[in-house]
Design a protein around this motif. Structure first.
Motif, short mmCIF file in Angstrom:
data_model
loop_
_atom_site.label_atom_id
_atom_site.label_comp_id
_atom_site.label_asym_id
_atom_site.label_seq_id
_atom_site.Cartn_x
_atom_site.Cartn_y
_atom_site.Cartn_z
N ILE A 233 -8.79 0.74 -20.21
CA ILE A 233 -7.60 1.34 -19.60
C ILE A 233 -7.82 1.55 -18.12
CG2 ILE A 233 -6.09 3.38 -19.60
CD1 ILE A 233 -5.70 2.53 -22.28
N GLU A 234 -9.04 1.99 -17.78
CA GLU A 234 -9.36 2.26 -16.38
C GLU A 234 -9.24 0.98 -15.57
OE1 GLU A 234 -12.17 3.59 -13.06
OE2 GLU A 234 -12.19 1.79 -14.27
N GLU A 235 -9.77 -0.08 -16.13
CA GLU A 235 -9.74 -1.40 -15.49
C GLU A 235 -8.29 -1.87 -15.28
OE1 GLU A 235 -12.25 -4.30 -15.36
OE2 GLU A 235 -10.49 -5.24 -14.40
N GLN A 236 -7.49 -1.70 -16.33
CA GLN A 236 -6.08 -2.08 -16.26
C GLN A 236 -5.36 -1.26 -15.19
OE1 GLN A 236 -5.11 -4.20 -19.17
NE2 GLN A 236 -3.60 -4.88 -17.68
N GLY A 237 -5.69 0.01 -15.13
CA GLY A 237 -5.10 0.90 -14.14
C GLY A 237 -5.45 0.48 -12.73
N ARG A 238 -6.72 0.06 -12.55
CA ARG A 238 -7.15 -0.37 -11.23
C ARG A 238 -6.38 -1.61 -10.81
NH1 ARG A 238 -12.70 -1.91 -11.24
NH2 ARG A 238 -12.90 -0.39 -12.90
N HIS A 239 -6.18 -2.52 -11.76
CA HIS A 239 -5.45 -3.73 -11.50
C HIS A 239 -4.00 -3.41 -11.09
CE1 HIS A 239 -4.45 -7.88 -11.65
NE2 HIS A 239 -3.65 -7.78 -12.70
N TYR A 240 -3.44 -2.43 -11.78
CA TYR A 240 -2.07 -2.02 -11.50
C TYR A 240 -1.95 -1.50 -10.06
CZ TYR A 240 2.40 0.40 -12.06
OH TYR A 240 3.69 0.83 -11.92
N VAL A 241 -2.92 -0.70 -9.65
CA VAL A 241 -2.91 -0.18 -8.28
C VAL A 241 -3.00 -1.34 -7.30
CG1 VAL A 241 -4.19 1.16 -6.57
CG2 VAL A 241 -3.86 2.07 -8.87
N SER A 242 -3.86 -2.31 -7.60
CA SER A 242 -4.07 -3.36 -6.61
C SER A 242 -2.84 -4.25 -6.46
CB SER A 242 -5.35 -4.16 -6.89
OG SER A 242 -5.06 -5.27 -7.68
N VAL A 243 -2.13 -4.57 -7.55
CA VAL A 243 -0.91 -5.37 -7.37
C VAL A 243 0.16 -4.57 -6.63
CG1 VAL A 243 -1.08 -7.14 -9.14
CG2 VAL A 243 -0.18 -4.93 -9.76
N ASN A 244 0.19 -3.26 -6.89
CA ASN A 244 1.13 -2.41 -6.16
C ASN A 244 0.83 -2.40 -4.67
OD1 ASN A 244 3.35 -0.96 -7.39
ND2 ASN A 244 1.84 -0.28 -8.88
N MET A 245 -0.46 -2.38 -4.34
CA MET A 245 -0.85 -2.36 -2.94
C MET A 245 -0.43 -3.66 -2.26
SD MET A 245 -1.89 0.52 -2.18
CE MET A 245 -2.40 0.17 -0.49
N ASN A 246 -0.59 -4.78 -2.98
CA ASN A 246 -0.17 -6.06 -2.42
C ASN A 246 1.31 -6.07 -2.11
OD1 ASN A 246 -2.60 -7.30 -2.36
ND2 ASN A 246 -2.41 -8.22 -4.40
N LEU A 247 2.07 -5.52 -3.04
CA LEU A 247 3.51 -5.46 -2.84
C LEU A 247 3.83 -4.58 -1.64
CD1 LEU A 247 6.37 -6.09 -3.90
CD2 LEU A 247 6.23 -4.03 -5.27
N ALA A 248 3.16 -3.44 -1.57
CA ALA A 248 3.38 -2.51 -0.46
C ALA A 248 3.07 -3.18 0.87
CB ALA A 248 2.54 -1.26 -0.65
N LYS A 249 2.02 -4.03 0.87
CA LYS A 249 1.65 -4.71 2.13
C LYS A 249 2.75 -5.66 2.57
CE LYS A 249 -3.26 -4.77 1.39
NZ LYS A 249 -4.20 -5.66 0.73
N SER A 250 3.29 -6.43 1.62
CA SER A 250 4.37 -7.35 1.98
C SER A 250 5.57 -6.58 2.51
CB SER A 250 4.82 -8.17 0.78
OG SER A 250 3.74 -8.90 0.27
N LEU A 251 5.87 -5.48 1.83
CA LEU A 251 7.00 -4.66 2.25
C LEU A 251 6.76 -4.09 3.64
CD1 LEU A 251 8.35 -2.43 -0.65
CD2 LEU A 251 9.68 -3.72 1.02
N ALA A 252 5.53 -3.63 3.85
CA ALA A 252 5.19 -3.00 5.11
C ALA A 252 5.29 -3.99 6.26
CB ALA A 252 3.78 -2.42 5.04
N LEU A 253 5.07 -5.27 5.92
CA LEU A 253 5.11 -6.30 6.94
C LEU A 253 6.54 -6.63 7.34
CD1 LEU A 253 2.86 -8.05 8.19
CD2 LEU A 253 3.45 -9.82 6.53
N PHE A 254 7.44 -6.53 6.35
CA PHE A 254 8.78 -7.07 6.51
C PHE A 254 9.56 -6.42 7.66
CE2 PHE A 254 13.29 -7.35 5.06
CZ PHE A 254 13.42 -8.70 5.28
N PHE A 255 9.79 -5.12 7.60
CA PHE A 255 10.67 -4.50 8.58
C PHE A 255 10.11 -4.50 10.00
CE2 PHE A 255 12.50 -3.10 4.59
CZ PHE A 255 13.81 -3.48 4.81
N PRO A 256 8.81 -4.20 10.19
CA PRO A 256 8.28 -4.30 11.55
C PRO A 256 8.42 -5.70 12.13
CG PRO A 256 6.74 -3.15 10.13
CD PRO A 256 7.82 -3.66 9.26
N MET A 257 8.15 -6.74 11.31
CA MET A 257 8.27 -8.10 11.82
C MET A 257 9.71 -8.40 12.20
SD MET A 257 5.36 -9.49 12.00
CE MET A 257 5.43 -11.27 11.98
N MET A 258 10.63 -7.94 11.34
CA MET A 258 12.05 -8.12 11.61
C MET A 258 12.41 -7.47 12.95
SD MET A 258 13.91 -9.77 9.81
CE MET A 258 13.16 -10.93 8.81
#
Ligand code: ADP
Ligand code: MG
Length: 596
Positions: A233-258
Motif C-alpha cells: 500500500i505504501e508503495e502504491q501511495g508513493r506512486h500516486y503522489v509521484s503521478v500527481n506531482m507530474n500533473l502538477a508540474k505540467s499545470l504549473a508550467l502552463f499558465f506562466p508560459m502562456m
C-alpha cells in the motif's frame, strides 16, 4: 492537404452515431449556440466602448455625465453577457449530458444482448473503462469542445478582423506569438489529459489495493503478513503522489508560459503601436482598443489548441464505443423467428447429432451427441470433470451458439424459439452462485411479476432456506452483498435454487448446484423438488450417488461422447464406465453420511 483532410474526416465520422441526439436536441442546441454568439458579439463591443470613452477623454472636453453613460453601457453589456452565458452553458452543456446519458443507455442495453462468448473475450475492466472514461471524453467533446470550437473561431476571427481594421501591419506583427500559443496549448493539454488519466488510474489501483486489503484482512492476519501488505500500500501511495506531482508540474508550467507569450504580443503592441500613436498614425482610443482585442484573442488561441485534443480524444473514444455497438450477438432470435409470444414448453428435449467446439479450441467438447428426454423425466448426467456435462446443459438454454437442427425442445429447433420464451421456460442453476447486492426477496423473485408471498415462501421451503431466512431480523427484506449480510456457500446455493424454481419452469437444470450443502440436505431438497415437479423435466448433475440413483435415467458422458445410458441398476449390471466411476468414488456414496 489531402493527407491532413483524411484523418480529419475520419475523426468526425466516428461521431456519426450521435447524429440523432444532435437532431433531437436541435432547438435547445440552436438557442445555446445563438446565445454563445451573442456573448461573443457583446464581448467584442466592449473595446469599442473603451475606445470611444478614451477618444472622448483625449479629444474633447469630457463631461462626467458622458463617462457615466459609458460606464453604464459597459455594465449593461456585462449583465447581458452574464445572462446569455448562463443560457448557453445551461443548454449546450445540458445537451452534452443528454448525449452522455443516451449513449450510456444505448451501450448498456446493447451489451446486455451480447452472447456469453463476448464476455469471455472482453475484460470487465475494459468494459468499465468504456462505460466511464470513454463516455466522459465524448461528453467533453460534444459539450465544452463544441463551445470552444464555435467560440474560439468566432471570437478569434472577429477580434483579428477588428485589429486588422485598426492597423494591418501592427496586427500581423502582434500575431507572431499566436501559432506558438496554439501549439504549446495543444502539447500541454494533451500532457495534462494523459497526466490526469494516470492520476485517475493510479487512484483506482490504490483504491482496489486498499479494498482488497480490507476484504482479505483475515487471510493477511492468519498468515501474519500485515507488514508485507502495508509495504504494498505504501508503495502504491508513493506512486500516486509521484503521478500527481507530474500533473502538477505540467499545470504549473502552463499558465506562466502562456503569460510569457501573451505578454510578448502585448510588448510588441505597446512598443510599435505606441510609436504609431505618438506619430499620430493611430488614435489613443484605437491603441487601447487594439490592446483589448489582443487580450480577447488569448482565449481563442488556447481554445484552438485545446479543442483539437478534445475532439481527437472524443473521436478515439467514439471509435471504441462504436466497436462495441457494432458487435452482433452471435446468439439471437432468427430474423424469421415467431413473434415474442410467450408459450409454455412441455419439456421434451432432444439432442440430434450435436457436436460443439469452443471457439479457439482444437477438440470438440461434445461429439455427435444424441439423446432424448421425455417431458416429466428426471435424468442425471454423469462423467469425469471435463467430459462435457456443463457444455451440454449450457446448450439447452442456448447459452452456447449451437448449430441448427441439433437441439430441440418440444420438437422445435431451439434456434426457432424466441430466446425470451426458451429461457423463460428453463430454470438454470450452476455451481457458481451469483447473488446481487439486493434484498433476498429481489434476489429470488428477480424482477418476475405476479409472485405472491405464499409462493415465495413455498419455493424457499422447497430449497430448504426458509428457516434460515426466518432467523434474520429483516427476513425477506435482508440485504445481501457488500453492504449487507454474508451468506455461507450452501445458503447461497439454496437461494439460487429458489430463484430457479420460482415460476415452476417446465425444464429445470441443476448443474452441480448443491455441491456445498451436505448430502442429507441435498437429498431433502431434491425429494421436495422431485415431488413438486413430477410432470416436469429435470436435468441434474451431481456427484452424489443418492441423487443420481433417483433419476429415471442416467446418461454417462466421456470426452464429449455419450457412452452409456440406463437406470442405476442397469448400468451397475453392465460393468462399464458408470461402474468404474462408482468404484473410483467419483460418484460419492454414503461415506459422507457415515462420517456425520
Ligand atoms: P464438465 O462439466 O463435464 O466438467 P465441461 O462441459 O465444463 O465439462 O467441459 C467440457 C470440455 O470443454 C472440457 O475439455 C473443457 O476444458 C472445455 N471447456 C469448457 N468450457 C470451456 C470454455 N468456455 N472455453 C473453452 N473450452 C471450454
Ligand atoms: Mg461442469
Amino acid at each position: 492537404m489531402k493527407r491532413l483532410a483524411l484523418p480529419f474526416a475520419k475523426t468526425l465520422k466516428n461521431f456519426h452515431p450521435l447524429k440523432q441526439y444532435f437532431f433531437q436536441n436541435r432547438w435547445p442546441l440552436a438557442i445555446g449556440l445563438l446565445s454563445l454568439l451573442l456573448v461573443d458579439f457583446l464581448q467584442l463591443l466592449i473595446p469599442l466602448v473603451i475606445k470611444s470613452a478614451i477618444n472622448l477623454l483625449t479629444a474633447q472636453n469630457p463631461t462626467v455625465q458622458i463617462l457615466f453613460q459609458k460606464g453604464l453601457t459597459i455594465f449593461g453589456i456585462a449583465l447581458l453577457i452574464a445572462l446569455f452565458r448562463y443560457i448557453w452553458r445551461h443548454l449546450i452543456l445540458g445537451h452534452s449530458r443528454k448525449v452522455e446519458q443516451n449513449l450510456r443507455n444505448r451501450l448498456f442495453s446493447h451489451v446486455q444482448t451480447l452472447s456469453p462468448s463476448f464476455y469471455q473475450r472482453t475484460k470487465t475492466g475494459d468494459l468499465m473503462a468504456r462505460a466511464i472514461n470513454d463516455i466522459n471524453a465524448i461528453r467533453m467533446a460534444t459539450g465544452i469542445g463544441l463551445v470552444a470550437l464555435t467560440d474560439g473561431t468566432v471570437l478569434g476571427v472577429a477580434a483579428i478582423g477588428f485589429m486588422l481594421s485598426i492597423n494591418v501591419k501592427l496586427t500581423l506583427i502582434s500575431l507572431i506569438p499566436a501559432p506558438i500559443i496554439v501549439i504549446f496549448t495543444k502539447i500541454i493539454t494533451r500532457r495534462l489529459a494523459s497526466g490526469f488519466e494516470s492520476v485517475q488510474r493510479t487512484f483506482s489501483d490504490l483504491t482496489e489495493r486498499v479494498r482488497e486489503a480490507f476484504a482479505g484482512i483475515r487471510v493477511i492476519k492468519a498468515y501474519g503478513r500485515e507488514s508485507w501488505e502495508y509495504d504494498k500500500i505504501e508503495e502504491q501511495g508513493r506512486h500516486y503522489v509521484s503521478v500527481n506531482m507530474n500533473l502538477a508540474k505540467s499545470l504549473a508550467l502552463f499558465f506562466p508560459m502562456m503569460a510569457i507569450f501573451t505578454n510578448l504580443g502585448l510588448a510588441i503592441v505597446i512598443w510599435l503601436g505606441g510609436r504609431l500613436t505618438i506619430l499620430g498614425d493611430m488614435t489613443t482610443g484605437d491603441f487601447v482598443a487594439f490592446i483589448s482585442y489582443l487580450n480577447l484573442l488569448t482565449w481563442p488561441m488556447m481554445a484552438m489548441g485545446w479543442v483539437t485534443n478534445l475532439v481527437q480524444r472524443g473521436s478515439a473514444s467514439m471509435r471504441r464505443i462504436n466497436q462495441i455497438l457494432e458487435e452482433v450477438p452471435e446468439i439471437r432470435d432468427e430474423d424469421d423467428a415467431p413473434s415474442e409470444d410467450f408459450y409454455q414448453i412441455k419439456g421434451k428435449i432432444e439432442i440430434r447429432a450435436l457436436s460443439y467446439k469452443y471457439p479457439g479450441q482444437n477438440t470438440n467438447a461434445l461429439k455427435d451427441l444424441r439423446l432424448r428426454i421425455d417431458p416429466g423425466e428426471t435424468v442425471a448426467l454423469v462423467g469425469r470433470v471435463g467430459s462435457g456435462k456443463s457444455t451440454l446443459l449450457n446448450a439447452i438454454p442456448r447459452l452456447l451458439d449451437v448449430p441448427p437442427a441439433s437441439v430441440f425442445a418440444d420438437d422445435i429447433d431451439i434456434r426457432e424459439i424466441p430466446l425470451k420464451t426458451l429461457r423463460g421456460n428453463i430454470g438454470f442453476v450452476t455451481q457458481e452462485t451469483f447473488l446481487f447486492s439486493d434484498t433476498i426477496r429481489n434476489n429470488v423473485v428477480f424482477g418476475r411479476e405476479g409472485i405472491s408471498d405464499d409462493e415465495l415462501k413455498s419455493v424457499l421451503q422447497t430449497a430448504d432456506i426458509f428457516e434460515d431466512v426466518c432467523t434474520l431480523d429483516k427476513g425477506l427484506e435482508t440485504r445481501l452483498g457488500e453492504r449487507g449480510m454474508t451468506l455461507s456457500g450452501g445458503q447461497r446455493q439454496r437461494l439460487t435454487i429458489a430463484r430457479a424454481i420460482v415460476n415452476s419452469p417446465p425444464i429445470l437444470i441443476l448443474d452441480d448446484a448443491l455441491s456445498m450443502v451436505d448430502t442429507r440436505t441435498e437429498e431433502r431438497i431434491l425429494s421436495r423438488i422431485l415431488e413438486l415437479r413430477q410432470n416436469r423435466t429435470n436435468l441434474i448433475v451431481s456427484h452424489r450417488a443418492s441423487t443420481i440413483i433417483r433419476a429415471d435415467r442416467i446418461f454417462v458422458l466421456d470426452q464429449g461422447e455419450l457412452v452409456e445410458e440406463g437406470t442405476h441398476d442397469e448400468l451397475m449390471d453392465k460393468g462399464g464406465l458408470y461402474t468404474t466411476l462408482y468404484k473410483e468414488q467419483l460418484i460419492f456414496q454414503e461415506l459422507e453420511m457415515g462420517a456425520m
